[in-house]
Design an enzyme around this catalytic site. Structure first.
Site, PDB file in Angstrom:
ATOM      1  N   TYR A  89       4.256   3.660   2.049  1.00  0.00           N
ATOM      2  CA  TYR A  89       5.307   4.806   2.228  1.00  0.00           C
ATOM      3  C   TYR A  89       5.759   5.367   0.807  1.00  0.00           C
ATOM      4  O   TYR A  89       5.723   4.715   0.045  1.00  0.00           O
ATOM      5  CB  TYR A  89       6.322   4.462   3.108  1.00  0.00           C
ATOM      6  CG  TYR A  89       7.311   3.369   2.390  1.00  0.00           C
ATOM      7  CD1 TYR A  89       8.333   3.631   1.805  1.00  0.00           C
ATOM      8  CD2 TYR A  89       6.794   2.169   2.638  1.00  0.00           C
ATOM      9  CE1 TYR A  89       9.200   2.509   1.290  1.00  0.00           C
ATOM     10  CE2 TYR A  89       7.774   0.864   1.971  1.00  0.00           C
ATOM     11  CZ  TYR A  89       8.882   1.422   1.042  1.00  0.00           C
ATOM     12  OH  TYR A  89       9.594   0.505   0.716  1.00  0.00           O
TER      13      TYR A  89
ATOM     14  N   PHE B  11      13.528   7.328  -3.952  1.00  0.00           N
ATOM     15  CA  PHE B  11      14.578   6.408  -3.612  1.00  0.00           C
ATOM     16  C   PHE B  11      13.491   5.110  -3.463  1.00  0.00           C
ATOM     17  O   PHE B  11      13.987   3.854  -3.838  1.00  0.00           O
ATOM     18  CB  PHE B  11      15.725   6.450  -2.738  1.00  0.00           C
ATOM     19  CG  PHE B  11      15.145   6.497  -1.359  1.00  0.00           C
ATOM     20  CD1 PHE B  11      15.033   5.429  -0.696  1.00  0.00           C
ATOM     21  CD2 PHE B  11      15.112   7.972  -0.843  1.00  0.00           C
ATOM     22  CE1 PHE B  11      14.455   5.587   0.504  1.00  0.00           C
ATOM     23  CE2 PHE B  11      14.918   8.142   0.624  1.00  0.00           C
ATOM     24  CZ  PHE B  11      14.357   6.860   1.458  1.00  0.00           C
ATOM     25  N   ASP B  12      12.565   5.181  -3.031  1.00  0.00           N
ATOM     26  CA  ASP B  12      11.566   3.810  -2.756  1.00  0.00           C
ATOM     27  C   ASP B  12      10.325   4.230  -2.648  1.00  0.00           C
ATOM     28  O   ASP B  12      10.100   5.502  -2.094  1.00  0.00           O
ATOM     29  CB  ASP B  12      12.208   3.190  -1.596  1.00  0.00           C
ATOM     30  CG  ASP B  12      11.470   1.762  -1.504  1.00  0.00           C
ATOM     31  OD1 ASP B  12      10.947   1.100  -2.572  1.00  0.00           O
ATOM     32  OD2 ASP B  12      11.762   1.086  -0.197  1.00  0.00           O
TER      33      ASP B  12
ATOM     34  N   ILE C 288      14.234   0.829   9.888  1.00  0.00           N
ATOM     35  CA  ILE C 288      15.162   1.548  10.487  1.00  0.00           C
ATOM     36  C   ILE C 288      14.660   2.100  11.824  1.00  0.00           C
ATOM     37  O   ILE C 288      13.565   2.210  12.032  1.00  0.00           O
ATOM     38  CB  ILE C 288      15.704   2.907   9.649  1.00  0.00           C
ATOM     39  CG1 ILE C 288      14.202   3.620   9.289  1.00  0.00           C
ATOM     40  CG2 ILE C 288      16.344   2.536   8.172  1.00  0.00           C
ATOM     41  CD1 ILE C 288      14.587   4.878   8.200  1.00  0.00           C
TER      42      ILE C 288
ATOM     43  N   TYR D  30      20.251   5.433   7.789  1.00  0.00           N
ATOM     44  CA  TYR D  30      21.224   4.369   7.284  1.00  0.00           C
ATOM     45  C   TYR D  30      22.615   4.890   7.651  1.00  0.00           C
ATOM     46  O   TYR D  30      23.411   4.183   7.362  1.00  0.00           O
ATOM     47  CB  TYR D  30      21.106   4.276   5.630  1.00  0.00           C
ATOM     48  CG  TYR D  30      19.854   3.514   5.337  1.00  0.00           C
ATOM     49  CD1 TYR D  30      19.648   2.022   5.422  1.00  0.00           C
ATOM     50  CD2 TYR D  30      18.594   4.166   4.983  1.00  0.00           C
ATOM     51  CE1 TYR D  30      18.384   1.389   4.974  1.00  0.00           C
ATOM     52  CE2 TYR D  30      17.590   3.657   4.514  1.00  0.00           C
ATOM     53  CZ  TYR D  30      17.551   2.025   4.664  1.00  0.00           C
ATOM     54  OH  TYR D  30      16.390   1.342   4.266  1.00  0.00           O
TER      55      TYR D  30
ATOM     56  N   PHE E 286      10.377  10.407   4.856  1.00  0.00           N
ATOM     57  CA  PHE E 286       9.098   9.440   4.361  1.00  0.00           C
ATOM     58  C   PHE E 286       7.779   9.948   4.597  1.00  0.00           C
ATOM     59  O   PHE E 286       7.608  10.533   5.625  1.00  0.00           O
ATOM     60  CB  PHE E 286       9.456   8.158   5.064  1.00  0.00           C
ATOM     61  CG  PHE E 286      10.737   7.281   4.976  1.00  0.00           C
ATOM     62  CD1 PHE E 286      10.577   6.558   4.053  1.00  0.00           C
ATOM     63  CD2 PHE E 286      11.665   7.660   5.733  1.00  0.00           C
ATOM     64  CE1 PHE E 286      11.744   5.675   3.747  1.00  0.00           C
ATOM     65  CE2 PHE E 286      12.947   6.751   5.483  1.00  0.00           C
ATOM     66  CZ  PHE E 286      12.833   5.756   4.356  1.00  0.00           C
TER      67      PHE E 286
END
Length: 448
Positions: free
Chosen positions: A53, A63-64, A83, A109, A126
């Site tokens: 991902y 961010f990731d 999540i 979140y 994502f």
């Protein structure tokens, strides 16, 4: 303008496109397929899924990313390990599929975000690729013998225990052929009476009420190497069972009963176990005897009379368990039960004899002989023990002769190896001496 307002404003740079895949159809998770997957199967609740991902904010800020780490990410679907948007979105994917998930804060979140990288009330994007998914291994040994794939999640957290009365629908298939399909009500531990393999009871004990699931069972948990003549199942067959747990009533746990109830129930299940044993249902009998041990093993503060009753019941349970395990060809467990019985009565005839049988079946002939000799010493009229001593001596002699042959062959091989090494040492020395002689001769010739 606050940082939160800036983030909120910046996030509006990406178009909100895709299919609403939320159960409530509230627009909380939008899915856009970028590459179709293969096959027809989707991951189920409890499956372990493997994905790559990349996560970004609406303004494109990363961010990731599992791809940056070079390692796939895995989690159990529908277990709240990720999540909400992921549990919903990945469940709609096929292997090989690449998709985009746009996740509103309520499915990500929330209002708190995940500082410092994810601001409060952030909508996340994502890109997810599904590589593989596997069912959940529910065996204690985690040997892959029973794999569960949940069709419909159950309710609550309670599960049936040994002795629980369950109402189930079962459908068994082998190589695509349905061989068993029925509704049943029975007590866990008595499944053999209903022609159910051990894996079915293990499966039911892992289920919640209302759950429906598929279980793939290897031969160890199915009908083993012998198969099942009634159902025309060949030996070594892998089975698939679809099971729905409609309702169940748990057997009372030890802490739910007072002392009098434990003693009373122990007497009842002892008789039930004995009847099962007489009928050749050794597994069912062992389940009953185990209850006595569980209920009375750690009971304290009893009156002298109740303590005497409890000890008698516990001793009988251990002895009977040992006999069940011997019948089921589980000598290690039989040995343990005998040891527990001997802790209570160190000269008990049955415990010593059965421990000797267990040791004999474990090929521990010397130790088995010691137990049988102890029985003969304490109970001279026990003819069976005398016969077992003779048999043990015979096996010990056979073992010694076998060991002699093994060691003789071993020493012969060592001798041959050493001889070979010595011969190899001599050859190089002769060669070197020869070479030196040649050098001298050559030297002399050169001098001449």
């Amino acid at each position: 303008m606050t940082a939160e307002e800036q983030n909120s404003e910046g996030q509006n740079t990406m178009p909100m496109e895709g299919e609403d895949i939320t159960p409530k159809k509230d627009g909380g998770v939008l899915k856009l397929v970028k590459r179709e997957g293969t096959g027809t199967d989707f991951p189920m609740t409890g499956d372990k899924v493997f994905v790559h991902y990349v996560g970004t904010l609406l303004d494109g800020t990363h961010f990731d990313s599992s791809r940056d780490r070079g390692e796939k990410f895995s989690f159990e679907l529908g277990k709240g390990q990720v999540i909400k948007a992921w549990d919903i979105g990945v469940a709609t994917m096929r292997v090989g599929e690449l998709c985009q998930l746009i996740c509103k804060p309520e499915y990500a979140y929330g209002s708190a975000g995940s500082p410092p990288k994810i601001p409060p009330k952030a909508t996340l994007v994502f890109e997810v690729e599904l590589f593989e998914f596997r069912g959940e291994d529910i065996t204690e040994e985690e040997d892959g013998g029973i794999i569960r794939r949940i069709i419909t999640k159950g309710e609550g957290y309670s599960k049936p225990n040994e002795g629980a009365v369950v109402e189930v629908f079962v459908q068994g298939t082998c190589d695509g052929r349905v061989f068993d399909e029925r509704e049943l009500k029975f007590e866990i531990g008595d499944g053999e009476s209903f022609s159910l393999p051990s894996g079915v009871e293990k499966a039911i004990m892992a289920m919640e009420q209302g759950e429906e699931a598929l279980f793939i069972m290897k031969p160890k948990y199915g009908f083993g190497g012998d198969g099942n003549e009634k159902y025309c199942i060949p030996g070594g067959a892998t089975l698939q069972y679809k099971i729905k747990l409609t309702a169940f009533e748990k057997a009372k746990e030890s802490w739910e009963m007072n002392t009098m109830e434990k003693l009373e129930q122990s007497g009842i299940v002892k008789e039930k176990g004995t009847q099962c044993f007489k009928n050749g249902k050794y597994k069912q009998a062992s389940v009953q005897y185990k209850k006595i041990v569980a209920w009375l093993e750690h009971e304290s503060g009893l009156s002298d009379e109740d303590e005497k009753k409890a000890k008698t019941l516990r001793l009988a349970a251990h002895l009977n368990l040992a006999m069940c395990f011997l019948k089921m060809h589980e000598p290690n467990k039989a040995f343990e039960s005998c040891d527990k019985a001997l802790e209570m009565d160190s000269t008990n005839e049955k415990a010593l004899f059965r421990r000797g049988e267990a040791l004999f079946n474990m090929n521990e002939f010397e130790k088995a002989k010691d137990d049988f000799q102890r029985v003969v010493q304490l109970y001279p009229s026990n003819k069976a023990a005398k016969s077992q001593v003779v048999l043990c001596q015979k096996r010990i002699k056979e073992q010694h002769e076998k060991d002699k042959r093994i060691y003789a062959n071993m020493f012969q091989k060592f001798a041959e190896r050493d001889s070979k090494k010595e011969a190899e040492k001599v050859k190089p020395e002769s060669k070197e001496n020869g070479e030196e002689a040649m050098e001298v001769e050559n030297g002399e010739k050169e001098t001449q």
